[in-house]
Design a protein around this motif. Structure first.
Motif, PDB file in Angstrom:
ATOM      1  N   VAL A  68       0.675  -0.993   0.351  1.00 45.70           N
ATOM      2  CA  VAL A  68      -0.258  -0.066  -0.370  1.00 45.70           C
ATOM      3  C   VAL A  68       0.780   1.133   0.216  1.00 45.70           C
ATOM      4  O   VAL A  68       1.755   1.385   0.784  1.00 45.70           O
ATOM      5  CB  VAL A  68      -1.023   0.175   2.031  1.00 45.70           C
ATOM      6  CG1 VAL A  68      -1.981   1.062   1.178  1.00 45.70           C
ATOM      7  CG2 VAL A  68      -2.110  -1.327   1.778  1.00 45.70           C
ATOM      8  N   PRO A  69       0.800   2.047  -0.763  1.00 46.83           N
ATOM      9  CA  PRO A  69       1.806   2.987  -1.354  1.00 46.83           C
ATOM     10  C   PRO A  69       1.647   4.336   0.046  1.00 46.83           C
ATOM     11  O   PRO A  69       0.631   4.592   0.561  1.00 46.83           O
ATOM     12  CB  PRO A  69       1.504   3.497  -2.556  1.00 46.83           C
ATOM     13  CG  PRO A  69       0.908   2.983  -3.421  1.00 46.83           C
ATOM     14  CD  PRO A  69      -0.245   2.363  -1.957  1.00 46.83           C
ATOM     15  N   PRO A  70       2.681   5.527   0.206  1.00 46.33           N
ATOM     16  CA  PRO A  70       2.850   5.823   1.243  1.00 46.33           C
ATOM     17  C   PRO A  70       1.443   6.722   0.967  1.00 46.33           C
ATOM     18  O   PRO A  70       0.950   7.390   0.218  1.00 46.33           O
ATOM     19  CB  PRO A  70       4.082   6.800   1.750  1.00 46.33           C
ATOM     20  CG  PRO A  70       4.382   5.953  -0.073  1.00 46.33           C
ATOM     21  CD  PRO A  70       3.389   5.120   0.180  1.00 46.33           C
ATOM     22  N   ILE A  71       0.125   7.153   2.030  1.00 44.89           N
ATOM     23  CA  ILE A  71      -0.718   7.793   1.975  1.00 44.89           C
ATOM     24  C   ILE A  71      -0.482   9.312   1.576  1.00 44.89           C
ATOM     25  O   ILE A  71       0.622  10.022   2.484  1.00 44.89           O
ATOM     26  CB  ILE A  71      -1.900   8.080   3.525  1.00 44.89           C
ATOM     27  CG1 ILE A  71      -2.214   6.143   3.286  1.00 44.89           C
ATOM     28  CG2 ILE A  71      -3.078   8.761   2.653  1.00 44.89           C
ATOM     29  CD1 ILE A  71      -3.377   6.252   3.601  1.00 44.89           C
ATOM     30  N   GLY A  72      -1.118  10.199   0.980  1.00 39.59           N
ATOM     31  CA  GLY A  72      -0.656  11.502   0.924  1.00 39.59           C
ATOM     32  C   GLY A  72       1.195  11.717  -0.167  1.00 39.59           C
ATOM     33  O   GLY A  72       1.368  13.715   0.162  1.00 39.59           O
TER      34      GLY A  72
END
Length: 281
Positions: A68-72
């Motif tokens: 899951v990519p880093p949010i934001g």
């Protein structure tokens, strides 16, 4: 060997970890706050995209990963690619990346990571789900707006979206992690029908008995609305632009990916709302 699941406390990561554990697969449930990060039988590990000191332990014994990519983060490739190279050196051979139906390989943001995967791993897949049904029932500004005032705010106009249930995303992710061969590399996931945000409001109203409406904003109004919540301006502009693209028809499509990969139809929004059984507010 184990399967590393990043974002294991998040909307999709928690579901992927639980599904794999239920199948008896060894899972490392990784998150910034690992206490209680995964279901029983999983190994919890602290993992922070921005703290390389946490990466080796999370990768221990892993040969497959759900990312899951880093949010934001406006430039996830700069953060993720060094980790992916480390993972390859550590023995990881298959990667399943959570992307977005709105961003193809080579596109901005996570699209750059998508484009790099074939050069790093022989076995890989990118899940590109449409917008989550959980945005209206879980931890999300849309759900907050429904609970607090009965209003969904967007810049989508009358554009339509094939909203998808995160449980269906997790089901496809499990197949992408476990099946031989991988059941596809560019997997666009949607629900069974497209809906405008006005339609969504009507579905929630009918299913819950709470009157919900959609308040349309312009791109500029949506960008400023998101930025006012404390979101970085650059990321607020990106999200507002995705809404604007929806208004122009970019997400008005339905795919059969969920049924083709899992063998069962994708869940409908009304079924999702009823299943969660919570009356907003």
């Amino acid at each position: 060997m184990s399967i590393l699941v990043t974002g294991a406390t998040g909307t999709t990561g928690s579901r992927v970890a639980a599904r794999l554990a239920a199948l008896g697969r060894p899972v490392t449930a990784a998150s910034r706050h690992p206490a209680g990060a995964g279901p029983a039988g999983t190994r919890a590990a602290r993992f922070d995209w921005y703290d390389p000191a946490t990466h080796a332990e999370a990768l221990r014994d892993a040969d497959r990963m759900y990312l899951v990519p880093p949010i934001g983060e406006p430039d996830p490739a700069a953060v993720m690619l060094p980790f992916l190279r480390q993972a390859r050196s550590a023995g990881v051979r298959r990667v399943v990346l959570l992307g977005s139906s709105a961003i193809p390989a080579g596109g901005p943001g996570v699209g750059q990571v998508h484009e790099a995967l074939p050069g790093l791993f022989d076995e890989w897949a990118v899940l590109r789900p449409s917008w989550f049904m959980q945005n209206f029932t879980g931890r999300h500004p849309h759900a907050d707006g429904i609970r607090e005032s009965g209003v969904i705010t967007s810049a989508t106009g009358t554009g339509r979206v094939g909203f998808v249930d995160a449980d269906d995303i997790a089901a496809v992710a499990a197949h992408a992690l476990l099946d031989d061969p991988v059941p596809g590399t560019d997997l666009v996931l949607t629900g069974p029908r497209t809906l405008s945000y006005d339609d969504v409001a009507a579905v929630i109203t009918e299913a819950t008995g709470r009157h919900v409406t959609h308040r349309p904003l312009s791109y500029e109004q949506m960008r400023d609305h998101l930025a006012a919540t404390g979101m970085p301006v650059e990321f607020a502009a990106l999200l507002a632009d995705l809404d604007r693209r929806i208004s122009r028809g970019a997400e008005d499509r339905v795919t059969d990916t969920v049924e083709r990969v899992t063998g069962r139809p994708a869940r409908d929004l009304r079924e999702h709302v009823v299943r969660y059984g919570r009356r907003p507010g």
